[in-house]
Design a protein around this motif. Structure first.
Motif, PDB file in Angstrom:
ATOM      1  N   SER A 130       0.828  -1.206   0.000  1.00 53.26           N
ATOM      2  CA  SER A 130       0.000   0.000   0.000  1.00 53.26           C
ATOM      3  C   SER A 130       0.864   1.259   0.000  1.00 53.26           C
ATOM      4  O   SER A 130       0.590   2.216  -0.724  1.00 53.26           O
ATOM      5  CB  SER A 130      -0.922  -0.003   1.218  1.00 53.26           C
ATOM      6  OG  SER A 130      -1.757  -1.146   1.218  1.00 53.26           O
TER       7      SER A 130
ATOM      8  N   THR B  67       2.366   1.768  -3.417  1.00 55.92           N
ATOM      9  CA  THR B  67       1.341   2.226  -4.363  1.00 55.92           C
ATOM     10  C   THR B  67       1.065   3.713  -4.203  1.00 55.92           C
ATOM     11  O   THR B  67       1.063   4.468  -5.184  1.00 55.92           O
ATOM     12  CB  THR B  67       0.043   1.422  -4.166  1.00 55.92           C
ATOM     13  OG1 THR B  67       0.301   0.036  -4.422  1.00 55.92           O
ATOM     14  CG2 THR B  67      -1.045   1.912  -5.089  1.00 55.92           C
ATOM     15  N   VAL B  68       0.833   4.144  -2.970  1.00 51.88           N
ATOM     16  CA  VAL B  68       0.529   5.553  -2.722  1.00 51.88           C
ATOM     17  C   VAL B  68       1.714   6.441  -3.080  1.00 51.88           C
ATOM     18  O   VAL B  68       1.557   7.507  -3.699  1.00 51.88           O
ATOM     19  CB  VAL B  68       0.104   5.772  -1.261  1.00 51.88           C
ATOM     20  CG1 VAL B  68      -0.008   7.265  -0.933  1.00 51.88           C
ATOM     21  CG2 VAL B  68      -1.220   5.068  -0.989  1.00 51.88           C
TER      22      VAL B  68
ATOM     23  N   GLN C  43       1.878   6.767  -6.762  1.00 54.29           N
ATOM     24  CA  GLN C  43       0.800   7.642  -7.227  1.00 54.29           C
ATOM     25  C   GLN C  43       1.160   9.106  -7.007  1.00 54.29           C
ATOM     26  O   GLN C  43       0.952   9.955  -7.897  1.00 54.29           O
ATOM     27  CB  GLN C  43      -0.502   7.299  -6.503  1.00 54.29           C
ATOM     28  CG  GLN C  43      -1.124   5.975  -6.928  1.00 54.29           C
ATOM     29  CD  GLN C  43      -2.299   5.584  -6.047  1.00 54.29           C
ATOM     30  OE1 GLN C  43      -2.391   6.005  -4.889  1.00 54.29           O
ATOM     31  NE2 GLN C  43      -3.192   4.768  -6.580  1.00 54.29           N
TER      32      GLN C  43
ATOM     33  N   ASP D 294       1.370   6.524 -11.430  1.00 57.12           N
ATOM     34  CA  ASP D 294       0.049   5.928 -11.635  1.00 57.12           C
ATOM     35  C   ASP D 294       0.134   4.422 -11.893  1.00 57.12           C
ATOM     36  O   ASP D 294      -0.208   3.930 -12.975  1.00 57.12           O
ATOM     37  CB  ASP D 294      -0.675   6.618 -12.795  1.00 57.12           C
ATOM     38  CG  ASP D 294      -2.166   6.258 -12.828  1.00 57.12           C
ATOM     39  OD1 ASP D 294      -2.692   5.846 -11.778  1.00 57.12           O
ATOM     40  OD2 ASP D 294      -2.777   6.365 -13.908  1.00 57.12           O
TER      41      ASP D 294
ATOM     42  N   GLN E 199      -7.435  -2.632   1.697  1.00 57.19           N
ATOM     43  CA  GLN E 199      -7.932  -1.451   0.999  1.00 57.19           C
ATOM     44  C   GLN E 199      -7.110  -0.234   1.387  1.00 57.19           C
ATOM     45  O   GLN E 199      -6.791  -0.033   2.562  1.00 57.19           O
ATOM     46  CB  GLN E 199      -9.403  -1.201   1.343  1.00 57.19           C
ATOM     47  CG  GLN E 199     -10.366  -2.223   0.770  1.00 57.19           C
ATOM     48  CD  GLN E 199     -11.792  -1.924   1.190  1.00 57.19           C
ATOM     49  OE1 GLN E 199     -12.114  -1.881   2.379  1.00 57.19           O
ATOM     50  NE2 GLN E 199     -12.651  -1.721   0.218  1.00 57.19           N
TER      51      GLN E 199
ATOM     52  N   THR F  75      -6.666   5.987   1.027  1.00 58.27           N
ATOM     53  CA  THR F  75      -6.744   7.097   0.073  1.00 58.27           C
ATOM     54  C   THR F  75      -7.751   6.862  -1.040  1.00 58.27           C
ATOM     55  O   THR F  75      -8.398   7.798  -1.514  1.00 58.27           O
ATOM     56  CB  THR F  75      -5.363   7.364  -0.555  1.00 58.27           C
ATOM     57  OG1 THR F  75      -4.843   6.124  -1.062  1.00 58.27           O
ATOM     58  CG2 THR F  75      -4.406   7.948   0.463  1.00 58.27           C
ATOM     59  N   THR F  76      -7.902   5.608  -1.503  1.00 61.05           N
ATOM     60  CA  THR F  76      -8.804   5.328  -2.622  1.00 61.05           C
ATOM     61  C   THR F  76     -10.008   4.478  -2.226  1.00 61.05           C
ATOM     62  O   THR F  76     -10.998   4.440  -2.968  1.00 61.05           O
ATOM     63  CB  THR F  76      -8.051   4.591  -3.752  1.00 61.05           C
ATOM     64  OG1 THR F  76      -7.671   3.280  -3.288  1.00 61.05           O
ATOM     65  CG2 THR F  76      -6.826   5.366  -4.178  1.00 61.05           C
TER      66      THR F  76
ATOM     67  N   LEU G  16      -9.943   1.400  -2.344  1.00 65.76           N
ATOM     68  CA  LEU G  16      -9.856   0.235  -3.218  1.00 65.76           C
ATOM     69  C   LEU G  16      -8.689  -0.665  -2.821  1.00 65.76           C
ATOM     70  O   LEU G  16      -7.700  -0.197  -2.261  1.00 65.76           O
ATOM     71  CB  LEU G  16      -9.669   0.670  -4.677  1.00 65.76           C
ATOM     72  CG  LEU G  16     -10.772   1.536  -5.296  1.00 65.76           C
ATOM     73  CD1 LEU G  16     -10.360   1.987  -6.692  1.00 65.76           C
ATOM     74  CD2 LEU G  16     -12.089   0.777  -5.337  1.00 65.76           C
TER      75      LEU G  16
ATOM     76  N   ASP H 174      -6.622  -1.665  -8.669  1.00 62.91           N
ATOM     77  CA  ASP H 174      -7.089  -0.793  -9.739  1.00 62.91           C
ATOM     78  C   ASP H 174      -6.103  -0.835 -10.898  1.00 62.91           C
ATOM     79  O   ASP H 174      -4.933  -1.215 -10.719  1.00 62.91           O
ATOM     80  CB  ASP H 174      -7.243   0.650  -9.249  1.00 62.91           C
ATOM     81  CG  ASP H 174      -8.255   1.445 -10.077  1.00 62.91           C
ATOM     82  OD1 ASP H 174      -8.865   0.854 -10.987  1.00 62.91           O
ATOM     83  OD2 ASP H 174      -8.429   2.644  -9.801  1.00 62.91           O
TER      84      ASP H 174
ATOM     85  N   GLY I  12      -3.921   1.221 -13.437  1.00 62.89           N
ATOM     86  CA  GLY I  12      -3.345   2.540 -13.644  1.00 62.89           C
ATOM     87  C   GLY I  12      -2.905   2.730 -15.080  1.00 62.89           C
ATOM     88  O   GLY I  12      -2.949   1.803 -15.894  1.00 62.89           O
TER      89      GLY I  12
END
Length: 479
Positions: free
Chosen positions: A131, A134-135, A138, A143, A151, A154-155, A157, A160, A162
């Motif tokens: 996580s 990923t953040v 991003q 992306d 989950q 921030t999203t 989810l 997803d 990208g």
């Protein structure tokens, strides 16, 4: 052993029309979401409805509540999770028709194929590190596509699609399915005995991680502080992989030091060896996180190490890490009432309990200095409770008060003599500070009787203990 047998991955575009048996699961729904965003025809079934299923329908999936052989119509590939029994009618019909049937991990490998794949493995810390990465990516504008076992706050989810080339995935060792992945870059946070109901013995767990190293294409990043992870270094170098180490240990390529609590977060310094270049920085620098705990300083440093391979700068990555506000069920705030803060954690292994309770102690010290830590723990699986009762009890001794629920059996049938009382009886606290609470409904009132202003309550476990947080807050409010 009950381990998933590796199969050769199929390119995602060759999967055709895909049906997920158990599409509502966290991992299954994430892969389905990614395939839907790529324009694939997706269907699935689950035993009950959920918000995830509603969302998948909105993306174009055909979703059935309940399992029936008639759902397997005009399908090319059927994806099953390890929770699906051989008696499932959809699985039986797929086999009767001679369809391609693959496990969840093989489907994940398919959607990762052709991307700059980064896999995060380890007995603990996988979800948080995946996580965080990923953040951070991003926030750096990369992306990435991602598939996490939880989950993102921030999203909202767990997976997803990208627009970037990087695909970040959590690699699950619990059933051996991570051996289906073939990432270019991999992180191993630690290697400890767990999932012995599948592996049988600790040596088999270590052997599985050694086999995972054989699947890596280019770079292995390991925690130098963990003996099990460090054992993988010579194996990886013998294969010609680039190896990078991180941790508080002397000689680590990414050295962590000066770890200090910082309110609800943690601050620390990262310095790296002369042979490492991170976006032109020469010595590293100070990093601040909005999540607590020394273990999270290590997780974040693993992310910085990945950044070096992806040619991202230290300053931008540390800035991205500062934006990370956590993952669901990873020291997740559930509310506050009467001066008592309530958090929820997925921790269910002794090492995880210890890490989160130490983090809770840091948070208490930062805010009040006089508050206590109250642990509400639900053991997960009868086999794990039997294997680790001593260690679980010892870890709960890091709290000031410990309330132990009965075992959440999940996929396992009860075992004679195995209960939460086994753990409660091994907690090294005064008897008045320990409670065995087989009646889950009685726990909120029990917590309210014990908690006082300045305390932290931490519900812990991989079962339905997570549902108690709001009820505890409500009980505290009504005192």
């Amino acid at each position: 052993m009950n381990l998933v047998k590796p199969v050769d991955p199929v390119d995602a575009e060759d999967l055709g029309r895909v049906h997920f048996v158990g599409i509502g699961g966290a991992g299954m729904s994430g892969i389905a979401r990614i395939l839907l965003k790529r324009g694939a025809r997706v269907s699935g079934s689950d035993s009950r409805g959920s918000e995830l299923l509603t969302e998948l329908r909105g993306l174009g999936a055909t979703v059935h509540i309940g399992h029936a052989a008639s759902h397997i119509k005009n399908i090319d590939t059927v994806v099953v999770s390890t929770a699906i029994r051989d008696s499932n009618p959809e699985l039986g019909e797929a086999l009767r028709q001679g369809l391609r049937v693959i496990p969840r991990a093989a489907a994940l490998a398919s959607v990762m194929a052709g991307r700059e794949a980064v896999a995060i493995a380890g007995t603990h810390g996988k979800t948080t590190t995946t996580s965080m990465l990923t953040v951070a990516l991003q926030k750096c504008g990369a992306d990435p596509s991602y598939c996490v076992g939880g989950q993102l706050v921030t999203t909202g989810l767990g997976a997803d699609e990208g627009t970037g080339e990087v695909f970040v995935a959590e690699a699950d060792e619990s059933d051996g399915s991570f051996l289906m992945l073939a990432p270019r870059i991999a992180v191993v946070t630690n290697v400890e005995a767990d999932h012995l109901d599948n592996y049988g013995e600790p040596e088999a767990v270590h052997a599985s991680f050694a086999r995972f190293v054989e699947r890596i294409g280019s770079t292995l990043i390991v925690c130098a502080d963990d003996p099990g992870a460090a054992e993988l270094v010579p194996i990886a170098r013998a294969r010609g992989l680039v190896v990078r180490t991180y941790g508080e240990s002397e000689g680590a390529d990414f050295r962590v030091s000066q770890i200090t609590p910082d309110g609800m977060g943690v601050a620390f310094t990262v310095s790296f060896s002369e042979s490492i270049s991170v976006g032109g920085a020469e010595t590293g620098g100070r990093v601040r996180l909005a999540v607590p705990g020394a273990h999270n300083a290590l997780n974040a440093t693993a992310v910085i190490a990945v950044a070096t391979v992806l040619n991202l700068g230290f300053d931008e990555v540390s800035g991205g890490l500062a934006a990370f506000t956590g993952a669901k069920r990873r020291f997740e705030p559930k509310g506050e009432a009467g001066g008592v803060a309530v958090f929820d954690s997925y921790a269910h292994h002794p090492t995880e309990l210890a890490a989160d309770l130490k983090a809770a102690r840091d948070v208490v010290a930062s805010f009040s200095g006089s508050g206590r830590v109250i642990a509400v723990f639900q053991p997960h699986l009868y086999s794990r409770t039997r294997f680790f009762a001593d260690e679980l009890g010892a870890a709960l001794g890091l709290a000031d008060e410990a309330i132990v629920l009965d075992v959440y059996g999940a996929r396992e049938d009860p075992e004679p003599g195995v209960s939460g009382a086994m753990v409660a009886g091994r907690v090294p606290l005064p008897p008045e500070s320990i409670a065995y609470a087989p009646d889950r409904a009685a726990v909120p009132a029990l917590v309210a009787e014990r908690a006082r202003p300045g305390d932290i309550v931490l519900t812990m476990g991989a079962g339905d203990v997570t549902e108690l947080g709001p009820h505890i807050v409500a009980e505290l409010s009504g005192r």
